[in-house]
Design an enzyme around this catalytic site. Structure first.
Site, PDB file in Angstrom:
ATOM      1  N   SER A 251       0.815  -1.206   0.000  1.00 28.29           N
ATOM      2  CA  SER A 251       0.000   0.000   0.000  1.00 28.29           C
ATOM      3  C   SER A 251       0.858   1.269   0.000  1.00 28.29           C
ATOM      4  O   SER A 251       1.723   1.422  -0.856  1.00 28.29           O
ATOM      5  CB  SER A 251      -0.937  -0.060   1.206  1.00 28.29           C
ATOM      6  OG  SER A 251      -2.080   0.670   0.938  1.00 28.29           O
ATOM      7  N   HIS A 392      -7.705  -5.749   0.228  1.00 28.77           N
ATOM      8  CA  HIS A 392      -6.459  -4.986   0.397  1.00 28.77           C
ATOM      9  C   HIS A 392      -5.709  -5.524   1.616  1.00 28.77           C
ATOM     10  O   HIS A 392      -6.105  -5.265   2.747  1.00 28.77           O
ATOM     11  CB  HIS A 392      -6.875  -3.522   0.608  1.00 28.77           C
ATOM     12  CG  HIS A 392      -5.752  -2.550   0.654  1.00 28.77           C
ATOM     13  ND1 HIS A 392      -5.041  -2.181  -0.456  1.00 28.77           N
ATOM     14  CD2 HIS A 392      -5.224  -1.841   1.688  1.00 28.77           C
ATOM     15  CE1 HIS A 392      -4.132  -1.283  -0.118  1.00 28.77           C
ATOM     16  NE2 HIS A 392      -4.213  -1.069   1.182  1.00 28.77           N
TER      17      HIS A 392
HETATM   18  C1  GTR Z   1      -5.417   4.338   1.812  1.00 25.33           C
HETATM   19  C2  GTR Z   1      -4.864   5.181   0.717  1.00 25.33           C
HETATM   20  C3  GTR Z   1      -4.143   4.319  -0.252  1.00 25.33           C
HETATM   21  C4  GTR Z   1      -3.233   3.325   0.420  1.00 25.33           C
HETATM   22  C5  GTR Z   1      -3.733   2.845   1.766  1.00 25.33           C
HETATM   23  C6  GTR Z   1      -2.721   2.223   2.702  1.00 25.33           C
HETATM   24  O1  GTR Z   1      -6.232   4.989   2.668  1.00 25.33           O
HETATM   25  O2  GTR Z   1      -5.923   5.868   0.130  1.00 25.33           O
HETATM   26  O3  GTR Z   1      -3.459   5.107  -1.194  1.00 25.33           O
HETATM   27  O4  GTR Z   1      -1.962   3.817   0.521  1.00 25.33           O
HETATM   28  O5  GTR Z   1      -4.324   3.833   2.504  1.00 25.33           O
HETATM   29  O6  GTR Z   1      -1.587   2.642   2.775  1.00 25.33           O
HETATM   30  O7  GTR Z   1      -3.127   1.327   3.443  1.00 25.33           O
END
Ligand code: GTR
Length: 413
Positions: A251, A392
């Site tokens: 991420s 995610h």
């Molecule tokens: C989210 C963000 C993403 C990603 C994520 C993370 O909120 O919008 O770009 O980086 O966080 O790092 O878990």
């Protein structure tokens, strides 16, 4: 306040493939003056530098000077870690300049069965003690965001978060496969908040400066810099000085791993796990998280110039496939998750496809196609890719692929 901004930004999010605008991507193999790149030397000596300049100016910001590791101290070492199969070592990296002082803790586990084992080096979100439930792992004293579930109170790490993110690190699997793992808390380098007076940034301010210039580094670039300083240490340590090191990140930390690997060719490869907007995903698709949303929610991540492209990604003189191309000809793995549409899996895949011209230029196999490959059917080429079922995250499945792929592309005996 932050929540309001987030909700407002969500209104401008496109999740429909038929609403993806027509867009044109700059050719990584054409110099800024329009001449085609005709030799590997021209790529390495000239075109790479041009692309790095573009990312510095418009996306991540340039580092306004150099700061080296001032000193380091091995804090702890145990040959019998993980039931005896690994060496655990903890090192304090120290940075000093004038009145400024910063320390960062590096944690590593190295397998006994391999000398100079290849390594996965990645930053972590909430401290080294969260990646494994090991009471010997030292707690950072750096600021961290309060998090009730993680047991983080008053912005400090506590024992309650030991091992809480161990599901993201597959440490036993990594060690059993003959790899080592090295990690450091991102907030040791720069706390993840919109404040430029903490972390590493103030070390490079000019007299009276309190905030980076519009084309100077944000937090993602600071984290990337931190990965390179951890690598500096690994080059010094007799256990790891000859190890091949792959930068890995999930991420926001995947975005940083990519930018680190793009600039610092000592990294043997890069793994981007669900890095999304400002990471592997193409910005000009305007699908899922976009410049406006990411700059509203995380104003400190990129350089201020990136805000000029809020809603105007078509005007960017680059796109993220060029960041992927900067890794070439070194191995690159891009991973997506089916339910992670915020990160635009198709945009992440296409970035690898459009970087492939450079891999081909070096005679390497990249990615092809205009549609995503089927879920859970990994491609282990020099440019690797998978879209995993689920959300995610970093899962055992992801690590299983990274290990198999690394065994293939690193040419391990
Ligand atoms: C989210 C963000 C993403 C990603 C994520 C993370 O909120 O919008 O770009 O980086 O966080 O790092 O878990």
């Amino acid at each position: 306040m932050a929540l309001n901004l987030f909700i407002r930004a969500q209104k401008h999010i496109n999740y429909h493939e038929d609403k993806v605008p027509q867009f044109e991507l700059p050719d990584p193999l054409v110099m800024q003056d329009g001449t085609p790149v005709s030799s590997m030397e021209q790529w390495t000596r000239h075109r790479r530098g041009e692309i790095i300049d573009l990312f510095e100016e418009h996306v991540y910001g340039a580092r306004p000077g150099e700061i080296a590791l001032s000193s380091y101290q091995v804090m702890e070492e145990d040959q019998k870690a993980l039931g005896g199969k690994a060496l655990r070592k903890q090192i304090k990296l120290v940075f000093k300049k004038g009145d400024h002082y910063l320390e960062a803790l590096v944690l590593m586990y190295l397998p006994h069965q391999v000398d100079h084992a290849p390594l996965f080096l990645g930053l972590n979100f909430f401290g080294n003690h969260t990646v494994i439930d090991d009471p010997q792992v030292m707690l950072t004293s750096s600021w961290m965001r309060n998090n009730f579930n993680m047991g983080i109170k008053e912005h400090k790490a506590t024992d309650d978060s030991r091992g809480q993110l161990s599901h993201r690190w597959a440490i036993d699997r990594i060690i059993d496969s003959g790899f080592g793992v090295v990690t450091m808390y991102c907030g040791d380098i720069d706390p993840d908040r919109d404040d430029f007076n903490d972390g590493i940034h103030p070390f490079l301010y000019r007299e009276g400066q309190t905030h980076p210039q519009p084309n100077e580094w944000g937090t993602l670039a600071a984290w990337s810099w931190g990965l390179s300083r951890a690598l500096d240490y690994l080059k010094e340590d007799p256990h790891t000085s000859d190890s091949k090191v792959i930068a890995m990140g999930h991420s926001r930390l995947g975005k940083s791993a990519l930018w680190a690997g793009a600039q610092d060719t000592r990294f043997h490869g890069v793994i981007s796990n669900d890095s999304g907007c400002g990471g592997a995903a193409l910005s000009k698709r305007k699908f899922g998280e976009n410049a406006k949303a990411i700059n509203a929610n995380f104003p400190h991540w990129f350089c201020d110039n990136f805000k000029n492209y809020n809603g105007k990604e078509e005007e960017l003189p680059l796109d993220q496939h060029m960041l992927m191309a900067l890794i070439a000809p070194r191995p690159l793995y891009i991973a997506s998750a089916e339910k992670d549409i915020w990160a635009d899996p198709k945009g992440e895949f296409l970035s690898g496809v459009h970087a492939t011209v450079v891999y081909k230029f070096f005679g390497m196999e990249g990615l092809s196609g205009s549609e995503l490959p089927p879920v859970d059917q990994p491609i282990h080429h020099r440019v690797g890719y998978h879209i995993r079922s689920g959300k995610h995250e970093v899962t055992d499945y992801d690590w299983e692929q990274y290990i198999l792929w690394a065994q293939k592309v690193l040419d391990l005996e």
